[in-house]
Design a protein around this motif. Structure first.
Motif, PDB file in Angstrom:
ATOM      1  N   TYR A 637       0.873  -1.174   0.000  1.00 33.90           N
ATOM      2  CA  TYR A 637       0.000   0.000   0.000  1.00 33.90           C
ATOM      3  C   TYR A 637       0.911   1.225   0.000  1.00 33.90           C
ATOM      4  CZ  TYR A 637      -4.279   2.631   1.114  1.00 33.90           C
ATOM      5  OH  TYR A 637      -5.359   3.473   1.080  1.00 33.90           O
ATOM      6  N   TYR A 638       0.823   2.010  -1.071  1.00 33.23           N
ATOM      7  CA  TYR A 638       1.761   3.117  -1.276  1.00 33.23           C
ATOM      8  C   TYR A 638       1.026   4.454  -1.251  1.00 33.23           C
ATOM      9  CZ  TYR A 638       4.396  -0.837  -3.187  1.00 33.23           C
ATOM     10  OH  TYR A 638       5.002  -2.051  -3.363  1.00 33.23           O
ATOM     11  N   ILE A 639       1.661   5.442  -0.610  1.00 31.03           N
ATOM     12  CA  ILE A 639       1.094   6.788  -0.524  1.00 31.03           C
ATOM     13  C   ILE A 639       2.218   7.786  -0.758  1.00 31.03           C
ATOM     14  CG2 ILE A 639       0.010   8.492   0.999  1.00 31.03           C
ATOM     15  CD1 ILE A 639      -1.006   5.805   2.514  1.00 31.03           C
ATOM     16  N   VAL A 640       1.989   8.744  -1.658  1.00 37.30           N
ATOM     17  CA  VAL A 640       2.915   9.878  -1.807  1.00 37.30           C
ATOM     18  C   VAL A 640       2.349  11.014  -0.970  1.00 37.30           C
ATOM     19  CG1 VAL A 640       4.015  11.501  -3.385  1.00 37.30           C
ATOM     20  CG2 VAL A 640       3.578   9.155  -4.134  1.00 37.30           C
ATOM     21  N   MET A 641       3.135  11.489  -0.006  1.00 36.18           N
ATOM     22  CA  MET A 641       2.645  12.507   0.925  1.00 36.18           C
ATOM     23  C   MET A 641       3.709  13.561   1.179  1.00 36.18           C
ATOM     24  SD  MET A 641       2.722  10.076   4.334  1.00 36.18           S
ATOM     25  CE  MET A 641       2.916  11.341   5.568  1.00 36.18           C
ATOM     26  N   ASP A 642       3.256  14.709   1.693  1.00 41.65           N
ATOM     27  CA  ASP A 642       4.217  15.748   2.048  1.00 41.65           C
ATOM     28  C   ASP A 642       4.701  15.516   3.479  1.00 41.65           C
ATOM     29  OD1 ASP A 642       2.264  16.713   3.802  1.00 41.65           O
ATOM     30  OD2 ASP A 642       1.573  18.268   2.416  1.00 41.65           O
ATOM     31  N   THR A 643       5.552  16.390   3.942  1.00 39.01           N
ATOM     32  CA  THR A 643       6.168  16.191   5.262  1.00 39.01           C
ATOM     33  C   THR A 643       5.208  16.482   6.410  1.00 39.01           C
ATOM     34  OG1 THR A 643       7.063  18.432   5.111  1.00 39.01           O
ATOM     35  CG2 THR A 643       8.505  16.624   4.430  1.00 39.01           C
ATOM     36  N   ASP A 644       4.007  17.001   6.096  1.00 36.72           N
ATOM     37  CA  ASP A 644       2.978  17.210   7.120  1.00 36.72           C
ATOM     38  C   ASP A 644       1.962  16.068   7.149  1.00 36.72           C
ATOM     39  OD1 ASP A 644       4.006  19.677   7.972  1.00 36.72           O
ATOM     40  OD2 ASP A 644       3.039  20.702   6.284  1.00 36.72           O
ATOM     41  N   GLY A 645       2.199  15.048   6.324  1.00 38.83           N
ATOM     42  CA  GLY A 645       1.314  13.883   6.317  1.00 38.83           C
ATOM     43  C   GLY A 645       0.136  14.003   5.394  1.00 38.83           C
ATOM     44  N   ASN A 646       0.113  15.017   4.519  1.00 41.89           N
ATOM     45  CA  ASN A 646      -0.996  15.191   3.585  1.00 41.89           C
ATOM     46  C   ASN A 646      -0.752  14.385   2.311  1.00 41.89           C
ATOM     47  OD1 ASN A 646      -2.297  17.180   5.267  1.00 41.89           O
ATOM     48  ND2 ASN A 646      -0.694  18.605   4.608  1.00 41.89           N
ATOM     49  N   MET A 647      -1.777  13.672   1.862  1.00 38.68           N
ATOM     50  CA  MET A 647      -1.652  12.865   0.652  1.00 38.68           C
ATOM     51  C   MET A 647      -1.554  13.771  -0.570  1.00 38.68           C
ATOM     52  SD  MET A 647      -4.149   9.777  -0.687  1.00 38.68           S
ATOM     53  CE  MET A 647      -4.302   9.136   0.971  1.00 38.68           C
ATOM     54  N   LEU A 648      -0.587  13.496  -1.455  1.00 37.79           N
ATOM     55  CA  LEU A 648      -0.340  14.353  -2.613  1.00 37.79           C
ATOM     56  C   LEU A 648      -0.986  13.817  -3.885  1.00 37.79           C
ATOM     57  CD1 LEU A 648       3.422  15.150  -1.942  1.00 37.79           C
ATOM     58  CD2 LEU A 648       1.489  16.717  -1.676  1.00 37.79           C
ATOM     59  N   ILE A 670       4.592  13.685  -6.943  1.00 41.20           N
ATOM     60  CA  ILE A 670       5.802  14.525  -6.861  1.00 41.20           C
ATOM     61  C   ILE A 670       5.536  15.909  -7.450  1.00 41.20           C
ATOM     62  CG2 ILE A 670       8.180  14.753  -7.677  1.00 41.20           C
ATOM     63  CD1 ILE A 670       8.293  11.639  -7.588  1.00 41.20           C
ATOM     64  N   ASP A 671       4.808  15.960  -8.575  1.00 39.92           N
ATOM     65  CA  ASP A 671       4.479  17.254  -9.198  1.00 39.92           C
ATOM     66  C   ASP A 671       3.596  18.097  -8.278  1.00 39.92           C
ATOM     67  OD1 ASP A 671       5.968  16.536 -11.391  1.00 39.92           O
ATOM     68  OD2 ASP A 671       4.239  15.939 -12.627  1.00 39.92           O
ATOM     69  N   SER A 672       2.685  17.433  -7.567  1.00 40.22           N
ATOM     70  CA  SER A 672       1.831  18.158  -6.618  1.00 40.22           C
ATOM     71  C   SER A 672       2.674  18.768  -5.502  1.00 40.22           C
ATOM     72  CB  SER A 672       0.777  17.217  -6.026  1.00 40.22           C
ATOM     73  OG  SER A 672      -0.076  16.725  -7.022  1.00 40.22           O
ATOM     74  N   PHE A 673       3.682  18.051  -5.052  1.00 36.59           N
ATOM     75  CA  PHE A 673       4.578  18.565  -4.006  1.00 36.59           C
ATOM     76  C   PHE A 673       5.327  19.801  -4.498  1.00 36.59           C
ATOM     77  CE2 PHE A 673       8.747  18.664  -1.905  1.00 36.59           C
ATOM     78  CZ  PHE A 673       8.366  18.679  -0.572  1.00 36.59           C
ATOM     79  N   LYS A 674       5.805  19.735  -5.727  1.00 35.64           N
ATOM     80  CA  LYS A 674       6.569  20.864  -6.276  1.00 35.64           C
ATOM     81  C   LYS A 674       5.686  22.094  -6.471  1.00 35.64           C
ATOM     82  CE  LYS A 674      10.070  18.016  -8.590  1.00 35.64           C
ATOM     83  NZ  LYS A 674      10.631  17.562  -9.880  1.00 35.64           N
ATOM     84  N   LYS A 675       4.439  21.883  -6.865  1.00 34.14           N
ATOM     85  CA  LYS A 675       3.532  23.014  -7.066  1.00 34.14           C
ATOM     86  C   LYS A 675       3.199  23.710  -5.750  1.00 34.14           C
ATOM     87  CE  LYS A 675       1.307  21.066 -11.180  1.00 34.14           C
ATOM     88  NZ  LYS A 675       0.050  20.465 -11.715  1.00 34.14           N
ATOM     89  N   ALA A 676       3.176  22.935  -4.672  1.00 32.24           N
ATOM     90  CA  ALA A 676       2.809  23.493  -3.367  1.00 32.24           C
ATOM     91  C   ALA A 676       3.943  24.291  -2.738  1.00 32.24           C
ATOM     92  CB  ALA A 676       2.396  22.363  -2.428  1.00 32.24           C
ATOM     93  N   GLU A 677       5.143  24.169  -3.264  1.00 29.07           N
ATOM     94  CA  GLU A 677       6.294  24.882  -2.672  1.00 29.07           C
ATOM     95  C   GLU A 677       6.186  26.395  -2.886  1.00 29.07           C
ATOM     96  OE1 GLU A 677      10.143  22.087  -2.604  1.00 29.07           O
ATOM     97  OE2 GLU A 677       9.557  22.644  -4.610  1.00 29.07           O
TER      98      GLU A 677
END
Length: 677
Positions: A637-648, A670-677
């Motif tokens: 079970y895989y989840i891509v998340m940010d460092t605050d635990g939010n699913m990306l 990963i693209d969602s993480f970069k956009k949020a920066e």
């Protein structure tokens, strides 16, 4: 109709928004009164299509076997034998390289108990098991079975329980329908036939071959070898004709084979063909086997002798004078008893090794051993002139015994390693195991070269060419083992030492996959080398802290040591260059093992607010974390998340052999993480 019922059960079980919580096995229970104190507990399961529920007898090193725990047994009741199962299917798993045993469609477990506390009103039982399809699920089921207070059997249905909430989601009508369907057949018979794999046949052939060679080795020990001319001489002198002497010698050989085969049969019958395999893969039995083999090895090395009482030998020997077939049978039994100090450790070791194969392996092993032991007695009786070609007894017989002692000592550490691997204690990692073997075989080489003497050795003025040759072979093998510490694969002994991944450094001392330690990246605090030399964390908090420090998204991987499809994803999807590059450079990998059996410190143990179950191990902690936070219980079970635990990503990912689809899913997060920066 049955399919409609199962679909209805699945729909109701996944209601209330918890569609990710899977529960492919639906259980009911029944209790039958056998006498005033004896009861039969029956556990029936309907298993969803294409799912496998693993048996008690699936060996360690593969998927997790069913574990049955009787919570209130102490002082209340005792178990009559081991739990019996309905028919299972066996198939070779090429990921874990074991013959896994599992149920399909239906399962039934029966356990007879005898009350020691007649006032007991209920029996509490926990089932811990694994079910797999495209994903694997580790399940804990809790049953409370009421003891019937009248003569008739009492049936109690255990409703399907939502793993996350503990709530029953089935109506009484559905439960009654399932109960009726389950009780329609007694006992449940699974349709799938037992698979006869080539690997199983090869396993029995290897046991026979090893046992046959062991029989010849036993023949060359001080307890057996001198008896050849004595026994053959007895038959030739006591027989009036040559033909009768040959006939008696053949009967004697068959009697030897009969005695040892009966021993193998008794071991199989007492423990059960399947139970032997389960025992041999159990942690405590591996430790017991280790101690047993160390005792056998010490005996062969001269510390003491393992002997049966002399009175046994005297009584059997007196019966051998009766003559006829009965007398010959007692002569064979006398040989087994008198030679026990030499053959006992070899027979014990063979039975231990055969037990690891399960089934009829102990019988096959004893047949191979006794055939090799009996053949010389028969052949020399047929051709007495051959006796003149036999070497004279002497110190060389003790040398054979000592060599066998060293071999048994080396084999003992294989069983200790099995226990260490199951518990993941990392006490006996690959480097330590190889160092022990190098020490054992190095010492054996010195012994063969005459540099070391042991208690029962004769004075050695020179060494024979044969002993020198054997010493050179052992020395060469010792030298061969040494590069294994630095990462050599050592294919000659594949399967004996722990795998490369179970080591202080997966690629040898001072090395990594990319090269020497000087060029390798220094691992962050709490990290280790995971699959394909990826930097991975097994501690969630340390992994998150590192992700914050390097400003990268997290790939949260809920996995298991015994998860088949987790290994498939790592071997076939993560190894793809496109995926591997992303995992190496663009995410921080946190792998949480839900079947990690290490116990949590007492102060960290708790009762889950979500499931109401006790969280006592590391695996329990990560399983509860997955259920509580993500409402899921499957692996992988895989989840891509940010460092605050939010699913990306839009959704989590599970088993997916489509490499491009998995890459797109990773890239989306990963693209969602970069956009949020």
């Amino acid at each position: 109709m049955k399919k409609i019922i199962l679909l209805l059960i699945a729909f109701l079980a996944f209601a209330n928004g918890n569609a990710q919580i899977l529960d492919p096995a639906k259980w009911t229970t029944k209790i039958e009164k056998k006498s005033d104190t004896r009861y039969l507990l029956i556990f029936n399961a309907v298993i969803d299509n294409e799912w496998h529920l693993y048996s008690q007898f699936t060996p360690d090193g593969g998927p997790l076997p069913l574990e049955i725990i009787f919570k209130n047994q102490k002082g209340n009741f005792k178990l009559i034998g081991k739990a019996k199962e309905s028919k299972t299917r066996t198939a070779f798993n090429d990921i874990f390289e074991v013959n896994e045993t599992f149920f399909e469609k239906k399962a039934q477990i029966q356990q007879e108990i005898e009350l020691t506390n007649t006032k007991l009103t209920e029996v509490k039982v926990d089932f811990n098991y694994q079910v797999c399809k495209d994903v694997c699920i580790n399940v804990e089921k809790n049953f409370t079975i009421k003891i019937p207070q009248n003569e008739s059997a009492t049936i109690e249905v255990a409703p399907v329980v939502n793993t996350a909430t503990g709530d029953s989601n089935l109506s009484k009508e559905v439960v009654d329908t399932v109960k009726s369907d389950l009780n329609a057949e007694k006992p449940i018979k699974v349709e799938a036939p037992k698979v006869d794999k080539p690997e199983e046949k090869r396993g029995l052939l290897s046991i026979f071959f090893i046992a046959f060679l062991s029989g010849f080795a036993a023949l060359l020990t001080p307890c057996v070898f001198p008896m050849i001319p004595m026994t053959v001489s007895f038959f030739t002198k006591q027989s009036k004709t040559k033909a009768k002497g040959i006939r008696n010698a053949i009967i004697y050989g068959i009697a030897i084979i009969f005695i040892y085969v009966v021993l193998g049969f008794l071991v199989t019958a007492i423990f059960g063909a399947d139970a032997l395999n389960a025992l041999s893969t159990n942690v405590w039995f591996n430790i017991i086997f280790f101690i047993l083999l160390v005792v056998f090895a010490s005996s062969f090395l001269g510390a003491f002798e393992i002997m049966l009482p002399n009175s046994w030998a005297n009584k059997v020997d007196s019966q051998a004078d009766r003559g006829g077939i009965i007398g010959i049978l007692f002569m064979a039994l006398a040989l087994a008893i008198v030679s026990f100090s030499c053959t006992g450790p070899i027979v014990g070791t063979l039975l231990v090794e055969a037990a690891s194969k399960g089934g009829i392996a102990p019988i096959v092993g004893m047949f191979g051993f006794s055939l090799a032991l009996a053949l010389p007695f028969m052949l020399f009786a047929m051709f007495p002139g051959w006796l003149n070609s036999l070497p004279k007894s002497g110190g060389w017989l003790n040398t054979v015994k000592v060599v066998l002692g060293f071999l048994e000592l080396a084999l003992a550490f294989k069983f200790l390693s099995n226990a260490d691997l199951v518990l993941q204690l990392h006490f006996l990692e690959r480097e330590v195991f190889l160092a022990i073997w190098i020490a054992i075989f190095g010492t054996l080489a010195l012994y063969l070269f005459g540099k070391i003497t042991l208690p029962h050795d004769s004075p050695l003025n020179h060494i024979s060419v044969g002993r020198l040759s054997l010493g050179l072979v052992v020395l060469a093998f010792t030298v061969y083992l040494i590069p294994g510490i630095w990462g050599a694969p050592l294919k000659l002994i594949s399967g004996f030492p722990p795998p490369m991944t179970y080591s202080e450094s997966p690629y040898g001392v001072g090395n990594s996959k990319g090269g020497s330690a000087k060029t390798a990246q220094v691992l962050p605090d709490g990290a280790h080398l995971g699959p394909h030399d990826l930097i991975a964390f097994e501690d969630y908090d340390k992994g998150v802290a590192y992700a914050k420090s390097v400003n990268k998204p997290i790939l949260l991987d809920f996995t298991g040591y015994a998860c088949v499809n987790c290994r498939k994803m790592e071997d076939y999807v993560w190894s793809d260059p496109m995926i591997l590059k992303i995992l190496q450079n663009e995410v921080v990998l946190i792998s949480l093992y839900v079947d990690d059996k290490r116990e949590l410190p007492k102060e960290e143990q708790y009762v889950s607010k979500e499931t109401g179950k006790e969280v006592v191990s590391v695996g329990n902690k990560w399983s509860d974390f997955q259920i509580t936070k993500f409402k899921a219980n499957a692996q992988p079970y895989y989840i891509v998340m940010d460092t605050d635990g939010n699913m990306l990503s839009d959704k989590p990912e599970s088993y997916n052999s489509d490499i491009n689809a998995y890459k797109d899913w990773l890239r989306d997060g990963i693209d969602s993480f970069k956009k949020a920066e």
